[in-house]
Each structure stands twice: as C-alpha cells, then as structure tokens.
Design a protein around this motif. Structure first.
Motif, PDB file in Angstrom:
ATOM      1  N   ASN A 121      -2.684  -4.199 -11.253  1.00  0.00           N
ATOM      2  CA  ASN A 121      -3.417  -4.860 -10.537  1.00  0.00           C
ATOM      3  C   ASN A 121      -2.626  -5.978  -9.625  1.00  0.00           C
ATOM      4  O   ASN A 121      -2.443  -5.776  -8.095  1.00  0.00           O
ATOM      5  N   PRO A 122      -1.798  -6.407  -9.517  1.00  0.00           N
ATOM      6  CA  PRO A 122      -1.002  -7.309  -8.658  1.00  0.00           C
ATOM      7  C   PRO A 122       0.065  -6.840  -8.152  1.00  0.00           C
ATOM      8  O   PRO A 122       0.430  -7.228  -7.025  1.00  0.00           O
ATOM      9  N   THR A 123       0.616  -5.935  -7.899  1.00  0.00           N
ATOM     10  CA  THR A 123       1.200  -5.006  -7.560  1.00  0.00           C
ATOM     11  C   THR A 123       0.918  -4.421  -6.652  1.00  0.00           C
ATOM     12  O   THR A 123       1.503  -4.487  -5.063  1.00  0.00           O
ATOM     13  N   TYR A 124      -0.362  -3.780  -6.577  1.00  0.00           N
ATOM     14  CA  TYR A 124      -1.384  -3.955  -5.141  1.00  0.00           C
ATOM     15  C   TYR A 124      -1.622  -4.798  -4.704  1.00  0.00           C
ATOM     16  O   TYR A 124      -1.459  -4.875  -3.075  1.00  0.00           O
ATOM     17  N   PHE A 125      -2.097  -6.292  -5.114  1.00  0.00           N
ATOM     18  CA  PHE A 125      -2.049  -7.453  -4.154  1.00  0.00           C
ATOM     19  C   PHE A 125      -1.105  -8.200  -3.692  1.00  0.00           C
ATOM     20  O   PHE A 125      -1.503  -7.748  -2.422  1.00  0.00           O
ATOM     21  N   MET A 126       0.065  -8.069  -3.986  1.00  0.00           N
ATOM     22  CA  MET A 126       1.296  -8.364  -3.682  1.00  0.00           C
ATOM     23  C   MET A 126       1.700  -7.576  -2.317  1.00  0.00           C
ATOM     24  O   MET A 126       2.472  -7.919  -1.380  1.00  0.00           O
ATOM     25  N   THR A 127       1.624  -5.928  -2.783  1.00  0.00           N
ATOM     26  CA  THR A 127       2.566  -5.529  -1.940  1.00  0.00           C
ATOM     27  C   THR A 127       2.170  -5.826  -0.749  1.00  0.00           C
ATOM     28  O   THR A 127       2.076  -5.468   0.289  1.00  0.00           O
ATOM     29  N   GLY A 128       0.924  -5.307  -1.131  1.00  0.00           N
ATOM     30  CA  GLY A 128      -0.409  -5.248   0.382  1.00  0.00           C
ATOM     31  C   GLY A 128      -0.183  -5.956   0.906  1.00  0.00           C
ATOM     32  O   GLY A 128      -0.423  -6.087   2.466  1.00  0.00           O
ATOM     33  N   HIS A 129      -0.764  -7.360   0.716  1.00  0.00           N
ATOM     34  CA  HIS A 129      -0.646  -8.366   1.253  1.00  0.00           C
ATOM     35  C   HIS A 129       0.835  -8.866   2.031  1.00  0.00           C
ATOM     36  O   HIS A 129       0.347  -9.552   3.193  1.00  0.00           O
ATOM     37  N   LEU A 130       1.743  -8.205   1.433  1.00  0.00           N
ATOM     38  CA  LEU A 130       3.181  -8.582   1.884  1.00  0.00           C
ATOM     39  C   LEU A 130       2.703  -7.509   3.405  1.00  0.00           C
ATOM     40  O   LEU A 130       3.213  -7.589   4.462  1.00  0.00           O
ATOM     41  N   ILE A 131       2.318  -6.508   3.425  1.00  0.00           N
ATOM     42  CA  ILE A 131       2.336  -5.551   4.353  1.00  0.00           C
ATOM     43  C   ILE A 131       0.929  -5.634   5.416  1.00  0.00           C
ATOM     44  O   ILE A 131       1.838  -5.713   6.956  1.00  0.00           O
ATOM     45  N   LYS A 132       0.187  -6.051   5.351  1.00  0.00           N
ATOM     46  CA  LYS A 132      -0.701  -7.102   5.906  1.00  0.00           C
ATOM     47  C   LYS A 132      -0.233  -7.661   6.831  1.00  0.00           C
ATOM     48  O   LYS A 132      -0.086  -8.062   7.996  1.00  0.00           O
TER      49      LYS A 132
END
Ligand code: SF4
Length: 612
Positions: free
Chosen positions: A118-129
C-alpha cells in the motif's frame, strides 16, 4: 485412509485427491521453472543477452543547487516543515509534497507495478500527482524533469522497501516524466549519512539539523497528543502547535552555524584556519558541541514551550490510552494512508501514544550493533588461541566498532532527551531496544529484518506488560510482507497475554468505514478497562471525586500541561495516575492526626505505595 491421500468427501463423484509429498512438490517446482526458462529463452532467441544493472541516475550536481528544487514528503506535516527548514539552512531549494491521499493512491495503481504494498502506491502516486499539478500550472515536462528532483529513503530490502526506488522510477516514466531524478537516502547507508549525490551534501551541520528537525517533530507530536485530549478550550493545542511550528522552523532555518571566526579570538582563529587539518577537526568538533550543548537549541525550545504552557488542561477526563504501532508509513502518515486514524481515535475519546521516528533510528543502530556482535568471528578470521597478539588485535578492532555504535546510540539519546527537556519534560523516553529484542525473541527472531522487524511484536508486549497502554492498535498496510509475518505471530502473543487488547488494522486505499468500526469495537473494551481502573483507583484513595476536583480547582499548577504527574507502576490511565497523585498531595496537607487514621486499602493503593 492413507495419510498422503485424501478423499473428496464433499463430492462423491470426484476422483480422490492425492496430496503430493515434499519431494514431488520440489520436482514440480523445478519442472515449472525449467518450462518458464525455455519459454523466455525462446522468446529472446537471437537477441543479445545482458545482465540487469541498476539504472544510472543523472546526477544532481552542486552547480544545480540554486535552480533545482528538492521534493520530499510522506512524514507528518510537523516533521516535514522542520526538515524543510534543515534543507533551507543548508542552502537548498525545497518543496513539500502534500499528505498522500486516495487520488494519489489511484495514480500509484495506474502507473506503478501490480502487487505492491500500500505505501508504494500512495507514495509513488502522490509524487505523480504533484508533478501533474506542476504541469497543469503551465510548466513543461522537460522543465519539471530539469528543475525538480525527488528525495526519499531506500533500502536493499528484504521487503518491498528495497524496490521503492525502482518503483518511483517506473511510475514517473509511465506517467511521462522521462528522466525525472529520484535521489536515495539508503536505509543501510543512513547511518553513514551518505547519498552518493554530489549536489546533496550531508555535512555535519545539515546532518545535525536534520536530526534536530526529526526530534523536534517527534517530541512535539508526542507532547501535543498528551495535551490535546485534555485541553479545556477546544482547538487550543492545535493553534499553539501551529504557532510553535513557525518558530521552530525559523530557528532551524536561521540557525547561526559554528565557525571558528565567530567563536575564537582573531589570533587563534587565524592560526586554526592556517592549518587544513586543524580547521577541519575544530569545525567538526565545534559544530557537534554547538548542536549538542549550544544555547540556540535551548532558546528555540524555550520559546515553543512557553506558548504551549498557556494551555489549560483537565486531566480528570477518563480516557483509554491507545498505543499506535505498525508499519512505518501507516503509523506515521496523517491522512488517507491510515484512514485518518489519529484524528478518529481522538474524536472517539482516546488519548493516543504515537510512535516517534527516533525509535526507528535507534532500531537501525541497534540492529547494526547486534549484527556486528553476532557475526564476531564470521566477518573476521579468528586467530588461533596461541597467537595472543593477533587475538588481542582482533578483539580490540571488534570492541572499537562496538564502541562506535554505542557512542552513536548515546549521542542520539542525548539529542532526543534534550528536546524532551526543552519541550516541557513530559515527552516519552526512547524505548530500550535491547529490552524489545528480548521481549520479542520467543515469538519473532530479532534478526528477521524488513519493515519494523520484531518491533511490532515487541511493542505490543512491552506496552501490555508495563501497563503503558490500555490497547495497542497496529496499523499495517495492505500487502505488507513483514507485517503479515508479525500478524501470524501476534495470535500466539495474545494467547500468552490474556488481558491484552490488540487490534491489527490493514490499511488500504479503501475500507475506511469498516476499519473505523472495528477500531470502535476494540475501543469500547479499552474504554471499559480505563473506567474500571479509574473507579478502583479513586476508591483506593478513600476520597470523593468532588474533593479531588475542588483541590485541582484551587491549585492552578495542576491544570498546567507540563505539570509532571508521576506514573505509578501498574496504573495506565492519565486520569487514574492523576487522581493518585492529587490524593497524595491532599494527604500531605492533612493535619498529622488525620494522616495517622487508617486508610482504605486496595490492590491499587498497594501498587501506589510501592510506586516506581
Ligand atoms: S514494510 Fe511493508 S509496507 Fe513497508 S515497504 Fe516493506 S512491505 Fe511495504
């Protein structure tokens, strides 16, 4: 029936199902591996074969410092603000990413690999966002790639933390930001404070400022969690902590760094500066002393403490004490990543004990030291017993390294304690890592690494046996490998500690209502436990609650947030400990003849009599 066979009793028509022996399973695995190898070889036939190498990142050079902005995030906002100031004090341009949210999580799923935690999704996604946000404000992708870098922690594993760097790269590539740079602060190298990037230099000043920033954030979080549930005027702690953050951030950003010219008389400074070795060592030692004992830190903390000191508290509110543990990201983030759990718990009437990042740093140090000790004669050749001088030399080398680890631990503990004292003295001490390893060892091997390792199990036991929490809530991300292992063990732990209230919650991008309702149920039990404890403690004092309240009303110092209430061993709740203390104060002021009268006795009073 043959032990190796099993009839499919639920379906009489089906052929008997035969369970395979271990050797057969091994053969089957090998057969499938060979089959897959043949398939891949056929697929790549005719193409040149090359071993995989980690991509070489375009360096962030010192010349770019003035135009490139460092992005980072993923901690609490307090930590992030303070660390941003540490970067700024070292002359870097820096921006914070907002708290990871579900929209970021969805982007992480869209652009990242499948099957991540889960943290991988959150962290990579919030960088892309964030990068997409920059683009929508008018910056071209090339400008973003050239003018921003992302700074994060990393590791060689063994859990998916080892893949974070690769995941970030893959996700930003997939999102169209080709060549965007990911700078890594290695988990293993973290102790050596090395990034390998020339543009990002970890000097003594920057390193110590960053440690101070982390510690300020940790202790401030801890102190606010102790004050907020008892504040008389709702919202006052938050307002005060926001003001304090401004001041502490400014103190870190504007700190006057040690320089020989400022501290030594001109004739001596000239002599020191004339010699390169003397200059380097004087500066290093001077900076360390200045950070460890200098006045600037004390003054910044005093100003912050004075603001918090004005908050009035009512410690007679009975609240269950909930210790939050779990995986690093899930127990730290303050948003969708853990279902806003801290705010939810406080809204539901709990007092929470948050986990400081400093404990994780101490864990890394402890682990390095314990590994070194454990591998004593594995990493270096053991000289024969008759070669006394060689044996003594090897022993000395071993002890020297152990000493360095010990100095590191003492140094960090000192830094942390200093912040505790500076911020009112009510912050919790760092945990004893040796004790945690001992508590966990029967259930979880201390060298089983990855994530929080044995700490999840150890903390659960620690807070239960020392009666430091009514309930332990473990936040573990969906798909987390080490947390899944801990969970398997926790059922054995709970069987051995019958009065333990332990709840593991799997955090994900969805399922907030379900998670909250499970927490509510466990919290109901913890509330009952806290109320019962309070009643028993009150009865043991032989006083009425109204009398205790009247005494507190007459003594304003008891309503100050930094008034230190002694913790009675065996008594958990804040209100219960406070009642015992106030009762003692009242007794001290009773006339002598009244004090000689026999008092109500109870197990609680017995505990209180032999208090730690
Ligand atoms: S500890 Fe768990 S959640 Fe954290 S990176 Fe490792 S596998 Fe992922």
């Amino acid at each position: 029936m043959d032990a190796a066979t099993h009839s499919a009793s639920h379906d009489s028509d089906a052929a008997p199902l035969r369970l395979k022996s271990r050797a057969e399973i091994e053969r089957e695995i090998q057969r499938r591996v060979d089959e897959e190898r043949r398939r891949l070889e056929a697929q790549s036939a005719g193409q040149p074969r090359a071993h995989f190498h980690r991509p070489i990142e375009r360096p962030f050079t010192a010349a770019e410092r003035n135009q490139v902005t460092i992005l980072f995030g993923g901690l609490t906002w307090k930590h992030e603000w303070l660390i941003r100031s540490a970067f700024q004090s070292a002359g870097y341009k820096v921006e914070l990413l907002p708290t990871p949210d579900v929209a970021g999580f969805q982007l992480g799923k869209e652009f990242g690999n499948n099957g991540q935690c889960n943290p991988t999704y959150f962290m990579t996604g919030h960088l892309i966002k964030y990068l997409q946000g920059l683009e929508s404000k008018g910056q071209s992708r090339q400008q973003i790639v050239d003018n921003y870098v992302f700074f994060t922690a990393g590791s060689c594993g063994p859990c998916r933390f080892g893949m974070y760097e690769a995941e970030y790269r893959l996700a930003v590539e997939n999102a169209g930001f080709h060549g965007f740079r990911i700078l890594l602060f290695q988990q293993d190298d973290g102790i050596n404070a090395a990034s390998g990037e020339a543009g990002l230099k970890f000097g003594v000043d920057f390193g110590l400022s960053a440690f101070n920033a982390l510690n300020f954030g940790d202790v401030l979080n801890d102190v606010c969690c102790q004050i907020r549930p008892y504040e008389v005027n709702a919202g006052e702690t938050e307002r005060a902590s926001n003001e304090m953050m401004e001041r502490l951030s400014a103190a870190i950003r504007e700190r006057r760094m040690f320089h020989v010219n400022d501290r030594f008389p001109p004739w001596l400074a000239k002599k020191v500066l004339a010699n390169r070795i003397a200059e380097a060592s004087t500066h290093t030692i001077g900076k360390i002393i200045d950070h460890l004992w200098g006045k600037q830190t004390d003054e910044a903390l005093r100003a912050a403490r004075e603001r918090l000191e004005r908050i009035e508290v009512d410690r007679l509110r009975v609240k269950p004490l909930v210790k939050v543990t779990g995986e690093f990201f899930a127990q730290t983030t303050e948003g969708d990543g853990n279902f806003h759990m801290f705010q939810f718990l406080e809204r539901e009437g709990a007092e929470i004990k948050v986990e400081p990042i400093a404990n994780w740093i101490m864990y890394l140090l402890w682990q390095a030291k314990a590994h070194h000790r454990d591998r004593k004669w594995l990493d270096m050749e053991k000289p024969p017993a008759w070669a006394l001088h060689k044996r003594a030399g090897a022993e000395l080398k071993f002890r020297q390294k152990q000493l360095f680890f010990g100095i590191g631990e003492a140094f960090y503990t000192h830094l942390y304690r200093r912040v505790i004292r500076g911020l009112g003295g009510i912050g919790h001490e760092l945990l004893d890592m040796q004790e945690l390893a001992r508590l966990a060892q029967p259930y979880y091997h201390r060298f089983a690494r990855g994530g929080e390792g044995h700490l999840e199990v150890a903390k659960n036991i620690y807070y239960t046996v020392h009666k430091k929490a009514h309930m332990v809530l473990s936040l573990k991300p969906f798909g987390c490998m080490p947390s899944t292992q801990s969970d398997g063990t926790q059922s054995a732990v709970m069987n051995h500690f019958k009065d333990m209230i332990f709840l593991p919650i799997e955090t994900s991008g969805e399922g907030e209502i379900n998670a909250h309702s499970r927490v509510q149920m466990a919290l109901g039990e913890a509330k009952a436990k806290a109320k019962l404890e309070f009643q028993q403690v009150l009865e043991s004092t032989g006083k009425r609650l109204e009398d205790i309240q009247a005494y507190v009303a007459d003594h304003p110092e008891l309503r100050r947030p930094f008034y230190k209430v002694p913790h009675v061993h065996g008594v958990t709740g804040t209100a219960a400990n406070f009642v015992l203390h106030v009762s003692d104060l009242m007794d001290r002021h009773r006339p002598l003849f009244a004090r000689l009268k026999p008092r109500a006795t109870s197990p609680w009073r017995a505990v209180a009599a032999g208090r730690a």
